[in-house]
Design a protein around this motif. Structure first.
Motif, PDB file in Angstrom:
ATOM      1  N   VAL A   1      45.468  12.605  42.388  1.00 38.36           N
ATOM      2  CA  VAL A   1      46.466  12.400  43.547  1.00 38.36           C
ATOM      3  C   VAL A   1      47.867  11.698  43.246  1.00 38.36           C
ATOM      4  CG1 VAL A   1      44.360  12.143  45.007  1.00 38.36           C
ATOM      5  CG2 VAL A   1      45.352  10.287  43.821  1.00 38.36           C
ATOM      6  N   MET A   2      48.177  11.649  41.976  1.00 36.69           N
ATOM      7  CA  MET A   2      49.524  11.172  41.560  1.00 36.69           C
ATOM      8  C   MET A   2      50.620  12.016  42.421  1.00 36.69           C
ATOM      9  SD  MET A   2      51.362   8.843  40.320  1.00 36.69           S
ATOM     10  CE  MET A   2      49.895   7.856  39.525  1.00 36.69           C
ATOM     11  N   ASP A   3      50.457  13.483  42.603  1.00 38.92           N
ATOM     12  CA  ASP A   3      51.518  14.095  43.250  1.00 38.92           C
ATOM     13  C   ASP A   3      51.592  13.735  44.560  1.00 38.92           C
ATOM     14  OD1 ASP A   3      48.685  15.046  43.510  1.00 38.92           O
ATOM     15  OD2 ASP A   3      49.041  16.840  44.028  1.00 38.92           O
ATOM     16  N   GLU A   4      50.401  13.395  45.278  1.00 41.45           N
ATOM     17  CA  GLU A   4      50.620  12.919  46.702  1.00 41.45           C
ATOM     18  C   GLU A   4      51.458  11.446  46.655  1.00 41.45           C
ATOM     19  OE1 GLU A   4      47.453  15.734  47.397  1.00 41.45           O
ATOM     20  OE2 GLU A   4      47.703  14.262  45.957  1.00 41.45           O
ATOM     21  N   ILE A   5      51.123  10.627  45.957  1.00 41.11           N
ATOM     22  CA  ILE A   5      51.793   9.423  45.629  1.00 41.11           C
ATOM     23  C   ILE A   5      53.286   9.456  45.563  1.00 41.11           C
ATOM     24  CG2 ILE A   5      51.933   7.292  44.307  1.00 41.11           C
ATOM     25  CD1 ILE A   5      48.613   7.773  43.905  1.00 41.11           C
ATOM     26  N   THR A   6      53.551  10.119  44.673  1.00 42.40           N
ATOM     27  CA  THR A   6      55.070  10.334  44.410  1.00 42.40           C
ATOM     28  C   THR A   6      56.007  11.253  45.015  1.00 42.40           C
ATOM     29  OG1 THR A   6      54.508  12.095  42.507  1.00 42.40           O
ATOM     30  CG2 THR A   6      54.486   9.723  41.677  1.00 42.40           C
ATOM     31  N   ALA A   7      55.188  12.135  46.100  1.00 42.94           N
ATOM     32  CA  ALA A   7      55.763  12.992  46.837  1.00 42.94           C
ATOM     33  C   ALA A   7      56.051  12.327  48.424  1.00 42.94           C
ATOM     34  CB  ALA A   7      55.198  14.283  47.062  1.00 42.94           C
ATOM     35  N   MET A   8      55.372  11.307  48.350  1.00 46.45           N
ATOM     36  CA  MET A   8      55.704  10.400  49.703  1.00 46.45           C
ATOM     37  C   MET A   8      57.113  10.099  50.189  1.00 46.45           C
ATOM     38  SD  MET A   8      54.270   9.815  52.703  1.00 46.45           S
ATOM     39  CE  MET A   8      52.770  10.180  52.357  1.00 46.45           C
ATOM     40  N   PRO A   9      57.892   9.481  49.142  1.00 45.82           N
ATOM     41  CA  PRO A   9      59.423   9.112  49.149  1.00 45.82           C
ATOM     42  C   PRO A   9      60.173  10.370  49.976  1.00 45.82           C
ATOM     43  CG  PRO A   9      58.500   8.240  47.283  1.00 45.82           C
ATOM     44  CD  PRO A   9      57.306   9.125  47.694  1.00 45.82           C
ATOM     45  N   VAL A  10      59.893  11.537  49.288  1.00 46.07           N
ATOM     46  CA  VAL A  10      60.692  12.327  49.745  1.00 46.07           C
ATOM     47  C   VAL A  10      60.692  12.626  51.360  1.00 46.07           C
ATOM     48  CG1 VAL A  10      61.176  14.944  49.761  1.00 46.07           C
ATOM     49  CG2 VAL A  10      60.236  13.844  47.655  1.00 46.07           C
ATOM     50  N   CYS A  11      59.516  12.362  51.963  1.00 45.25           N
ATOM     51  CA  CYS A  11      59.140  12.585  53.576  1.00 45.25           C
ATOM     52  C   CYS A  11      60.212  11.718  54.295  1.00 45.25           C
ATOM     53  CB  CYS A  11      57.748  12.364  53.834  1.00 45.25           C
ATOM     54  SG  CYS A  11      56.522  13.283  52.807  1.00 45.25           S
ATOM     55  N   PHE A  12      60.615  10.626  53.695  1.00 50.45           N
ATOM     56  CA  PHE A  12      61.355   9.662  54.553  1.00 50.45           C
ATOM     57  C   PHE A  12      62.876   9.504  54.012  1.00 50.45           C
ATOM     58  CE2 PHE A  12      56.950   7.848  54.505  1.00 50.45           C
ATOM     59  CZ  PHE A  12      56.824   7.600  55.650  1.00 50.45           C
ATOM     60  N   LEU A  13      63.256  10.610  53.028  1.00 46.40           N
ATOM     61  CA  LEU A  13      64.431  10.338  52.496  1.00 46.40           C
ATOM     62  C   LEU A  13      65.578  10.576  53.550  1.00 46.40           C
ATOM     63  CD1 LEU A  13      66.132  10.063  49.917  1.00 46.40           C
ATOM     64  CD2 LEU A  13      65.774  12.453  49.526  1.00 46.40           C
ATOM     65  N   ALA A  14      65.711  11.459  54.514  1.00 50.11           N
ATOM     66  CA  ALA A  14      66.454  11.630  55.518  1.00 50.11           C
ATOM     67  C   ALA A  14      66.683  10.283  56.404  1.00 50.11           C
ATOM     68  CB  ALA A  14      66.286  12.762  56.303  1.00 50.11           C
ATOM     69  N   PHE A  15      65.602   9.708  56.937  1.00 56.70           N
ATOM     70  CA  PHE A  15      65.721   8.530  57.484  1.00 56.70           C
ATOM     71  C   PHE A  15      66.525   7.495  56.716  1.00 56.70           C
ATOM     72  CE2 PHE A  15      61.705   9.665  59.906  1.00 56.70           C
ATOM     73  CZ  PHE A  15      62.470   9.716  61.282  1.00 56.70           C
ATOM     74  N   PHE A  16      66.186   7.262  55.429  1.00 47.08           N
ATOM     75  CA  PHE A  16      66.625   6.025  54.772  1.00 47.08           C
ATOM     76  C   PHE A  16      67.991   6.321  54.422  1.00 47.08           C
ATOM     77  CE2 PHE A  16      62.113   5.084  53.354  1.00 47.08           C
ATOM     78  CZ  PHE A  16      61.725   4.510  54.636  1.00 47.08           C
ATOM     79  N   ALA A  17      68.397   7.692  54.146  1.00 45.41           N
ATOM     80  CA  ALA A  17      69.797   7.931  53.691  1.00 45.41           C
ATOM     81  C   ALA A  17      70.640   7.669  54.875  1.00 45.41           C
ATOM     82  CB  ALA A  17      69.835   9.478  53.441  1.00 45.41           C
ATOM     83  N   HIS A  18      70.124   8.183  56.039  1.00 47.50           N
ATOM     84  CA  HIS A  18      70.954   7.904  57.519  1.00 47.50           C
ATOM     85  C   HIS A  18      71.144   6.547  57.459  1.00 47.50           C
ATOM     86  CE1 HIS A  18      71.193   7.152  61.809  1.00 47.50           C
ATOM     87  NE2 HIS A  18      72.120   8.344  61.499  1.00 47.50           N
ATOM     88  N   ASP A  19      70.291   5.683  57.338  1.00 50.10           N
ATOM     89  CA  ASP A  19      70.428   4.363  57.546  1.00 50.10           C
ATOM     90  C   ASP A  19      71.444   3.613  56.337  1.00 50.10           C
ATOM     91  OD1 ASP A  19      68.618   4.181  59.639  1.00 50.10           O
ATOM     92  OD2 ASP A  19      66.874   3.062  58.371  1.00 50.10           O
ATOM     93  N   TRP A  20      71.384   4.299  55.290  1.00 51.64           N
ATOM     94  CA  TRP A  20      72.201   3.707  53.965  1.00 51.64           C
ATOM     95  C   TRP A  20      73.599   4.004  54.481  1.00 51.64           C
ATOM     96  CZ3 TRP A  20      72.345   1.208  49.720  1.00 51.64           C
ATOM     97  CH2 TRP A  20      73.183   1.211  48.700  1.00 51.64           C
ATOM     98  N   PHE A  21      74.007   5.094  55.077  1.00 55.15           N
ATOM     99  CA  PHE A  21      75.196   5.688  55.073  1.00 55.15           C
ATOM    100  C   PHE A  21      75.586   5.079  56.572  1.00 55.15           C
ATOM    101  CE2 PHE A  21      74.177   9.118  52.200  1.00 55.15           C
ATOM    102  CZ  PHE A  21      74.921   8.468  51.420  1.00 55.15           C
TER     103      PHE A  21
END
Length: 175
Positions: A76-96
Motif C-alpha cells: 500500500v505504499m502507492d496509496e500512501i505516497t499518492a495522497m499528497p497529489v490529491c491536495f496539491l491544488a488546494f495547498f498551491a492555491h493557499d501558498w500563492f
C-alpha cells in the motif's frame, strides 16, 4: 532486510489488515500529507511528493518480487505516497494566496474535515474504479505499474479540487 522492505512496502504493516488494505494505506497517506505540511513550504511539499513517488516505485517493486505476486493488495505504499497529489491544488492555491501552506491540523478542523473526507473518498473511488488511463498504467513493469495508477487517480482528484478554487459558488468547499 527483505522483511523490513516488505514491511515498508506494506505501509508499515497496515497493508496486512485483512480487509480494505488500500483504504487503510490511504489513511496513512493522510498522515504523510500532514508531515509534508509541517514544512510550510510548497516546494518542499512538492519535493516530498516526488520523492515519495520514486520511493514507492522502488518499494512496491520490491514487495511484488518478495511476495511473487503482481500488484499484491497488501502493498500500500502507492496509496500512501499518492495522497499528497490529491491536495496539491488546494495547498498551491493557499501558498500563492497567503504565502504559506495550512498548518498540518487544518484539514481536520471544522468545517475543513468535510473537504478532507470528500477528497479521501474521491481518491478511493478513482483508485478502485481505475478510469482510463489509470487502468492501462497498471501494465507498466513492477513498481511503476503499482505506483503510477495511484498517482493518476490522485491527479483526477486534484483536477476535481480545482472546481471549488475557480468556481465562486463552491468557494466554501475548501481549506
Amino acid at each position: 532486510m527483505q522483511w523490513f522492505l516488505l514491511w515498508l512496502a506494506q505501509g508499515f504493516g497496515v497493508g496486512r489488515i485483512p480487509f480494505a488494505p488500500g483504504t487503510f494505506g490511504s489513511m496513512v497517506g493522510v498522515l504523510w500529507v500532514m508531515v509534508l505540511l509541517l514544512t510550510q513550504n510548497l516546494w518542499a511539499y512538492i519535493a516530498g511528493t516526488i520523492l515519495g513517488f520514486f520511493i514507492s516505485v522502488w518499494l512496491c517493486g520490491v514487495g511484488e518480487r518478495i511476495l511473487k505476486q503482481k500488484d499484491p493488495s497488501s502493498v500500500v505504499m502507492d496509496e500512501i505516497t499518492a495522497m499528497p497529489v490529491c491536495f496539491l491544488a488546494f495547498f498551491a492555491h493557499d501558498w500563492f494566496k497567503d504565502g504559506h501552506l495550512p498548518a498540518p491540523e487544518t484539514p481536520f478542523a471544522s468545517p475543513q474535515w468535510k473537504t478532507l473526507l470528500i477528497v479521501f473518498i474521491l481518491f478511493r473511488v478513482f483508485d478502485i474504479t481505475k478510469p482510463s488511463p489509470v487502468r492501462q498504467s497498471q501494465a507498466l513493469h513492477g513498481g511503476w505499474g503499482i505506483t503510477v495508477d495511484d498517482f493518476l487517480a490522485g491527479l483526477y482528484v486534484m483536477a476535481l479540487t480545482l472546481i471549488p478554487i475557480f468556481w465562486p459558488v463552491a468557494q466554501g468547499w475548501r481549506f
